[in-house]
Design a protein around this motif. Structure first.
Motif, PDB file in Angstrom:
ATOM      1  N   SER A   3       0.823  -1.211   0.000  1.00  0.00           N
ATOM      2  CA  SER A   3       0.000   0.000   0.000  1.00  0.00           C
ATOM      3  C   SER A   3       0.855   1.258   0.000  1.00  0.00           C
ATOM      4  O   SER A   3       0.331   2.361  -0.011  1.00  0.00           O
ATOM      5  N   ALA A   4       2.188   1.097   0.024  1.00  0.00           N
ATOM      6  CA  ALA A   4       3.062   2.267   0.100  1.00  0.00           C
ATOM      7  C   ALA A   4       4.000   2.393  -1.087  1.00  0.00           C
ATOM      8  O   ALA A   4       4.731   3.358  -1.204  1.00  0.00           O
ATOM      9  N   GLU A   5       4.021   1.405  -1.979  1.00  0.00           N
ATOM     10  CA  GLU A   5       4.931   1.440  -3.123  1.00  0.00           C
ATOM     11  C   GLU A   5       4.151   1.452  -4.430  1.00  0.00           C
ATOM     12  O   GLU A   5       3.094   0.830  -4.534  1.00  0.00           O
ATOM     13  N   PHE A  18      -2.910  -7.317 -15.572  1.00  0.00           N
ATOM     14  CA  PHE A  18      -2.289  -7.160 -14.257  1.00  0.00           C
ATOM     15  C   PHE A  18      -3.405  -7.242 -13.225  1.00  0.00           C
ATOM     16  O   PHE A  18      -4.217  -6.328 -13.091  1.00  0.00           O
ATOM     17  N   LEU A  19      -3.503  -8.372 -12.519  1.00  0.00           N
ATOM     18  CA  LEU A  19      -4.632  -8.647 -11.636  1.00  0.00           C
ATOM     19  C   LEU A  19      -4.287  -8.338 -10.181  1.00  0.00           C
ATOM     20  O   LEU A  19      -3.303  -8.839  -9.647  1.00  0.00           O
ATOM     21  N   LEU A  20      -5.114  -7.512  -9.542  1.00  0.00           N
ATOM     22  CA  LEU A  20      -5.009  -7.221  -8.113  1.00  0.00           C
ATOM     23  C   LEU A  20      -6.245  -7.800  -7.444  1.00  0.00           C
ATOM     24  O   LEU A  20      -7.356  -7.340  -7.680  1.00  0.00           O
ATOM     25  N   GLU A  21      -6.069  -8.797  -6.617  1.00  0.00           N
ATOM     26  CA  GLU A  21      -7.225  -9.476  -6.046  1.00  0.00           C
ATOM     27  C   GLU A  21      -7.293  -9.412  -4.514  1.00  0.00           C
ATOM     28  O   GLU A  21      -8.035 -10.122  -3.895  1.00  0.00           O
ATOM     29  N   ASN A  22      -6.514  -8.509  -3.930  1.00  0.00           N
ATOM     30  CA  ASN A  22      -6.506  -8.439  -2.470  1.00  0.00           C
ATOM     31  C   ASN A  22      -6.827  -7.030  -1.964  1.00  0.00           C
ATOM     32  O   ASN A  22      -6.468  -6.670  -0.855  1.00  0.00           O
ATOM     33  N   LEU A  23      -7.473  -6.215  -2.764  1.00  0.00           N
ATOM     34  CA  LEU A  23      -7.696  -4.821  -2.384  1.00  0.00           C
ATOM     35  C   LEU A  23      -8.536  -4.674  -1.123  1.00  0.00           C
ATOM     36  O   LEU A  23      -8.334  -3.741  -0.345  1.00  0.00           O
ATOM     37  N   SER A  24      -9.485  -5.564  -0.904  1.00  0.00           N
ATOM     38  CA  SER A  24     -10.371  -5.439   0.250  1.00  0.00           C
ATOM     39  C   SER A  24      -9.641  -5.595   1.574  1.00  0.00           C
ATOM     40  O   SER A  24     -10.178  -5.251   2.633  1.00  0.00           O
ATOM     41  N   GLU A  25      -8.411  -6.108   1.522  1.00  0.00           N
ATOM     42  CA  GLU A  25      -7.640  -6.300   2.749  1.00  0.00           C
ATOM     43  C   GLU A  25      -6.961  -5.016   3.217  1.00  0.00           C
ATOM     44  O   GLU A  25      -6.424  -4.958   4.318  1.00  0.00           O
ATOM     45  N   LYS A  27      -7.014  -1.177   4.445  1.00  0.00           N
ATOM     46  CA  LYS A  27      -7.879  -0.169   5.044  1.00  0.00           C
ATOM     47  C   LYS A  27      -7.985   1.057   4.141  1.00  0.00           C
ATOM     48  O   LYS A  27      -9.016   1.722   4.095  1.00  0.00           O
ATOM     49  N   ALA A  28      -6.911   1.373   3.445  1.00  0.00           N
ATOM     50  CA  ALA A  28      -6.900   2.535   2.558  1.00  0.00           C
ATOM     51  C   ALA A  28      -7.898   2.375   1.415  1.00  0.00           C
ATOM     52  O   ALA A  28      -8.431   3.354   0.907  1.00  0.00           O
ATOM     53  N   PHE A  36      -3.649   6.081  -1.808  1.00  0.00           N
ATOM     54  CA  PHE A  36      -3.803   4.694  -2.251  1.00  0.00           C
ATOM     55  C   PHE A  36      -4.407   4.644  -3.653  1.00  0.00           C
ATOM     56  O   PHE A  36      -4.001   3.841  -4.498  1.00  0.00           O
ATOM     57  N   ALA A  37      -5.350   5.529  -3.918  1.00  0.00           N
ATOM     58  CA  ALA A  37      -5.959   5.608  -5.245  1.00  0.00           C
ATOM     59  C   ALA A  37      -4.925   6.004  -6.294  1.00  0.00           C
ATOM     60  O   ALA A  37      -4.934   5.514  -7.427  1.00  0.00           O
TER      61      ALA A  37
END
Length: 223
Positions: A3-5, A18-25, A27-28, A36-37
């Protein structure tokens, strides 16, 4: 993913996914954090939202990211679901019944008022059901009551009464006193207790026989 890089998309070629499947984890994500956006939108020119079912949620991946991209638009699946919803508003066959589940009744109140003013009957299941039962005066365990939902539930009930349409819901539940137990028993709506873990009995569907038009809104949802 961190969440910081910034997202590392170097080396990707045209048409790669490019699949991101853990976004719900993160807090941001839930907080719609601007930074984060910006991480999500790094290297992105056009944002396409193709998830109609998530579009009402204010998240970094649905709202925040759109502010950081050159252009934002709805995808083909989003458009298809929207067209289906528009058709729901003008059914040409009767009777017309909506099955309503999921949670967050207060946030979806406007849509539910609309359905109550158009449908010939409403069937409540899932977490929505418990808000209606609570508004009707039935005892509901406190962990199943959504804060601030009672007023909206009462208004839905009043619309249905004014139009003389039925509000249907299960009359009993399969219940367990211990979440680790395999033993269940049938408990009537008026006999629910705080100690019980509730799961919904699906026998209600017999009331749907003979319908011409049916709207199923959202999924079953339990804690």
């Amino acid at each position: 993913m961190s969440s910081a890089e910034p997202l590392k998309i170097e080396g990707f070629e045209r048409a790669d996914v490019f699949l991101l499947e853990n976004l719900s984890e993160f807090k941001a994500e839930v907080a719609n954090c601007r930074k984060f956006a910006e991480l999500l939108s790094s290297g992105v020119d056009i944002f396409v939202n193709d998830s109609f079912s998530s579009s009402h949620k204010v998240l970094a991946s649905t709202v925040g990211i759109a502010r950081s991209c050159y252009a934002s638009m709805a995808g083909f699946h989003f458009e298809k679901d929207l067209c289906i919803l528009k058709e729901v508003a003008k059914p040409d066959k009767k009777p017309y019944v909506a099955i309503i589940g999921g949670g967050n009744l207060r946030d979806k109140a406007a849509a539910l008022y609309f359905l109550a003013s158009r449908c010939d009957g409403l069937v409540f299941i899932g977490m929505m059901l418990f808000q209606i039962l609570h508004a009707l005066g039935h005892y509901v365990p406190s962990n199943l009551i959504e804060r601030g939902a009672c007023k909206a539930a009462l208004h839905i009930i009043q619309i249905a009464r004014d139009r003389n349409i039925p509000i249907l819901y299960p009359k009993d539940f399969w219940c367990m006193n211990d979440p680790h137990s395999t033993q269940v028993e049938v408990i009537p709506v008026h006999s629910m207790k705080d100690s019980e873990v509730l799961t919904l009995d699906h026998d209600i569907f017999y009331v749907l026989l003979g319908l011409w038009f049916l709207v199923w809104h959202n999924m079953l949802l339990f804690p």
